[in-house]
Design an enzyme around this catalytic site. Structure first.
Site, PDB file in Angstrom:
ATOM      1  N   PRO A  22      35.902  49.206  34.822  1.00 20.77           N
ATOM      2  CA  PRO A  22      34.920  49.554  35.843  1.00 20.77           C
ATOM      3  C   PRO A  22      35.433  49.419  37.273  1.00 20.77           C
ATOM      4  O   PRO A  22      36.111  48.456  37.612  1.00 20.77           O
ATOM      5  CB  PRO A  22      33.780  48.562  35.595  1.00 20.77           C
ATOM      6  CG  PRO A  22      33.899  48.207  34.162  1.00 20.77           C
ATOM      7  CD  PRO A  22      35.375  48.228  33.874  1.00 20.77           C
ATOM      8  N   ASN A  23      35.107  50.422  38.059  1.00 23.64           N
ATOM      9  CA  ASN A  23      35.362  50.480  39.499  1.00 23.64           C
ATOM     10  C   ASN A  23      36.821  50.696  39.882  1.00 23.64           C
ATOM     11  O   ASN A  23      37.125  50.819  41.066  1.00 23.64           O
ATOM     12  CB  ASN A  23      34.805  49.237  40.214  1.00 23.64           C
ATOM     13  CG  ASN A  23      33.324  49.103  39.995  1.00 23.64           C
ATOM     14  OD1 ASN A  23      32.579  50.034  40.240  1.00 23.64           O
ATOM     15  ND2 ASN A  23      32.887  47.955  39.510  1.00 23.64           N
ATOM     16  N   ARG A  64      37.326  51.131  47.880  1.00 22.08           N
ATOM     17  CA  ARG A  64      36.588  49.869  47.881  1.00 22.08           C
ATOM     18  C   ARG A  64      37.482  48.702  48.304  1.00 22.08           C
ATOM     19  O   ARG A  64      38.671  48.693  48.021  1.00 22.08           O
ATOM     20  CB  ARG A  64      36.014  49.590  46.492  1.00 22.08           C
ATOM     21  CG  ARG A  64      37.080  49.248  45.453  1.00 22.08           C
ATOM     22  CD  ARG A  64      36.503  48.999  44.077  1.00 22.08           C
ATOM     23  NE  ARG A  64      36.173  47.613  43.864  1.00 22.08           N
ATOM     24  CZ  ARG A  64      36.567  46.901  42.806  1.00 22.08           C
ATOM     25  NH1 ARG A  64      37.294  47.453  41.850  1.00 22.08           N
ATOM     26  NH2 ARG A  64      36.223  45.647  42.697  1.00 22.08           N
ATOM     27  N   TYR A  97      42.438  45.540  47.616  1.00 22.49           N
ATOM     28  CA  TYR A  97      43.118  46.532  46.780  1.00 22.49           C
ATOM     29  C   TYR A  97      43.996  47.513  47.547  1.00 22.49           C
ATOM     30  O   TYR A  97      44.679  48.329  46.938  1.00 22.49           O
ATOM     31  CB  TYR A  97      42.077  47.316  45.965  1.00 22.49           C
ATOM     32  CG  TYR A  97      41.303  46.429  45.036  1.00 22.49           C
ATOM     33  CD1 TYR A  97      41.875  45.934  43.871  1.00 22.49           C
ATOM     34  CD2 TYR A  97      39.993  46.049  45.324  1.00 22.49           C
ATOM     35  CE1 TYR A  97      41.179  45.108  43.017  1.00 22.49           C
ATOM     36  CE2 TYR A  97      39.276  45.219  44.483  1.00 22.49           C
ATOM     37  CZ  TYR A  97      39.879  44.749  43.327  1.00 22.49           C
ATOM     38  OH  TYR A  97      39.180  43.920  42.493  1.00 22.49           O
ATOM     39  N   ASN A 100      43.678  46.751  32.560  1.00 21.91           N
ATOM     40  CA  ASN A 100      43.020  46.121  33.695  1.00 21.91           C
ATOM     41  C   ASN A 100      41.536  46.343  33.434  1.00 21.91           C
ATOM     42  O   ASN A 100      41.015  47.426  33.690  1.00 21.91           O
ATOM     43  CB  ASN A 100      43.452  46.736  35.023  1.00 21.91           C
ATOM     44  CG  ASN A 100      42.807  46.049  36.209  1.00 21.91           C
ATOM     45  OD1 ASN A 100      41.813  45.339  36.071  1.00 21.91           O
ATOM     46  ND2 ASN A 100      43.360  46.267  37.387  1.00 21.91           N
ATOM     47  N   ALA A 158      36.009  43.667  36.068  1.00 23.37           N
ATOM     48  CA  ALA A 158      35.082  42.546  35.890  1.00 23.37           C
ATOM     49  C   ALA A 158      34.805  42.232  34.424  1.00 23.37           C
ATOM     50  O   ALA A 158      34.440  41.095  34.085  1.00 23.37           O
ATOM     51  CB  ALA A 158      33.768  42.830  36.623  1.00 23.37           C
ATOM     52  N   ASP A 184      37.279  41.151  21.310  1.00 23.10           N
ATOM     53  CA  ASP A 184      37.323  41.353  19.864  1.00 23.10           C
ATOM     54  C   ASP A 184      37.975  42.687  19.501  1.00 23.10           C
ATOM     55  O   ASP A 184      38.694  42.777  18.505  1.00 23.10           O
ATOM     56  CB  ASP A 184      35.918  41.268  19.270  1.00 23.10           C
ATOM     57  CG  ASP A 184      35.357  39.854  19.296  1.00 23.10           C
ATOM     58  OD1 ASP A 184      36.111  38.891  19.553  1.00 23.10           O
ATOM     59  OD2 ASP A 184      34.140  39.705  19.060  1.00 23.10           O
ATOM     60  N   GLU A 200      47.571  42.129  29.940  1.00 19.63           N
ATOM     61  CA  GLU A 200      46.453  42.102  30.882  1.00 19.63           C
ATOM     62  C   GLU A 200      47.002  42.163  32.295  1.00 19.63           C
ATOM     63  O   GLU A 200      47.939  41.436  32.641  1.00 19.63           O
ATOM     64  CB  GLU A 200      45.649  40.816  30.693  1.00 19.63           C
ATOM     65  CG  GLU A 200      44.502  40.669  31.649  1.00 19.63           C
ATOM     66  CD  GLU A 200      43.792  39.332  31.532  1.00 19.63           C
ATOM     67  OE1 GLU A 200      42.998  39.031  32.444  1.00 19.63           O
ATOM     68  OE2 GLU A 200      44.032  38.577  30.571  1.00 19.63           O
ATOM     69  N   HIS A 259      45.997  42.614  36.638  1.00 23.37           N
ATOM     70  CA  HIS A 259      45.051  42.667  37.755  1.00 23.37           C
ATOM     71  C   HIS A 259      45.855  42.910  39.019  1.00 23.37           C
ATOM     72  O   HIS A 259      46.895  42.285  39.228  1.00 23.37           O
ATOM     73  CB  HIS A 259      44.265  41.352  37.879  1.00 23.37           C
ATOM     74  CG  HIS A 259      43.488  41.058  36.642  1.00 23.37           C
ATOM     75  ND1 HIS A 259      42.294  41.676  36.352  1.00 23.37           N
ATOM     76  CD2 HIS A 259      43.770  40.238  35.603  1.00 23.37           C
ATOM     77  CE1 HIS A 259      41.870  41.244  35.180  1.00 23.37           C
ATOM     78  NE2 HIS A 259      42.745  40.381  34.700  1.00 23.37           N
ATOM     79  N   ARG A 284      40.550  34.244  44.025  1.00 23.11           N
ATOM     80  CA  ARG A 284      39.290  34.881  44.387  1.00 23.11           C
ATOM     81  C   ARG A 284      38.114  34.012  43.933  1.00 23.11           C
ATOM     82  O   ARG A 284      38.261  32.822  43.700  1.00 23.11           O
ATOM     83  CB  ARG A 284      39.242  36.279  43.767  1.00 23.11           C
ATOM     84  CG  ARG A 284      40.326  37.191  44.373  1.00 23.11           C
ATOM     85  CD  ARG A 284      40.247  38.599  43.904  1.00 23.11           C
ATOM     86  NE  ARG A 284      38.991  39.231  44.334  1.00 23.11           N
ATOM     87  CZ  ARG A 284      38.567  40.389  43.862  1.00 23.11           C
ATOM     88  NH1 ARG A 284      39.269  41.045  42.952  1.00 23.11           N
ATOM     89  NH2 ARG A 284      37.431  40.908  44.281  1.00 23.11           N
TER      90      ARG A 284
END
Length: 145
Positions: free
Chosen positions: A12-13, A20, A25, A76, A79, A89, A100, A102, A109
């Site tokens: 998301p986003n 944003r 970012y 990524n 949230a 899962d 993973e 970010h 943060r």
């Protein structure tokens, strides 16, 4: 020798990168970063597909479909990283190495971002290097695979 296939999953986003929270970012567009990721993947011998969704179920479906199709996945989850046990899962169910990622340092943060529920089912985590986090993840998978 077959080219290894990598899937980059963006949650998301992440389609709004460059628009944003530029202080976190940066102002480079998501499309520009995605092109650089694909180019770097090609340089190191990978074929890379990128998929972004703002919907948890779509990401889960893509994870399920990755089984037998991709050699590794970079994720990524945005949230969703911090609370989606369903995503966790799904990752655990497919037996593919996940990294993973970010762009921001989640540990510098807000406190709610300090916990990743997907980290325990990923082979590693890269955080805080902006767009280079994705390139580092590709290099990590190159070494792993």
């Amino acid at each position: 020798m077959n080219t290894k296939k990598i899937l980059l999953l963006l949650g998301p986003n992440l389609n709004m990168v460059g628009i944003r929270e530029k202080g976190i970012y940066g102002d480079e567009s998501a499309d520009s970063i995605n092109l650089q990721v694909k180019e770097y993947a090609k340089q190191i011998g990978f074929e890379c597909e990128i998929y972004q969704s703002n919907h948890e179920g779509d990401l889960i479906d893509r994870i399920h479909e990755a089984r037998g199709k991709y050699d590794g996945v970079i994720i990524n989850a945005g949230a969703l990283t911090h609370y989606s046990y369903a995503l966790r899962d799904a990752i655990a169910s497919v037996c593919i190495p996940f990294v993973e990622v970010h762009m921001s340092n989640i540990y510098a943060r807000e406190e709610f971002r300090h916990k990743s529920v997907i980290a325990p089912v990923c082979v590693g985590q890269i955080t805080g290097f902006g767009k280079y986090s994705y390139l580092l993840a590709l290099s990590a998978l190159k070494n792993l695979l």
